[in-house]
Design an enzyme around this catalytic site. Sequence first.
Site, short mmCIF file in Angstrom:
data_model
loop_
_atom_site.label_atom_id
_atom_site.label_comp_id
_atom_site.label_asym_id
_atom_site.label_seq_id
_atom_site.Cartn_x
_atom_site.Cartn_y
_atom_site.Cartn_z
CD GLU A 58 65.28 -22.45 18.98
OE1 GLU A 58 66.07 -22.61 18.04
OE2 GLU A 58 64.62 -21.42 19.15
CB THR A 59 66.23 -26.43 25.11
OG1 THR A 59 66.95 -25.20 25.15
CG2 THR A 59 67.10 -27.55 25.67
#
Length: 132
Positions: A58-59
Amino acid sequence: MTDSEPWPIAVPRSPLDDKLGVEITEQSAQRVSGRAPVDGNTQPYGLWHGGASAVLVETLGSLGAAAHAGPDRHAVGTELNVSHLRSVRSGWVHGVATAIHLGSTSAVYRIELTDDDGRLIASGRLSCRLLG
């Protein structure tokens, strides 16, 4: 990148990314790469934690979407999928997010995580909505 160095663009750093030790090595709307240490990010059996994979996926995807969104808009995740393929006990987990869709209101990334030997440990996909 250390805690005192800025991210490549003006995107707030997440305390969770800092806890995981995420380092960003490349960032553009098309491609983001980074890594996180296995040490300190394991589940009780000493293996890289699946949740750490999800955070790294997700980052990396979110940073790509933020670069695509530009300074006047924000990217927020709307869908996350991670398939765990192989375990890892030491070293670093490396990730590369590659854009598969860059639209006016959304961005979608394919993210692959590998171990230090280049073996695929997880494959993910992140969809982001661009707001602002």
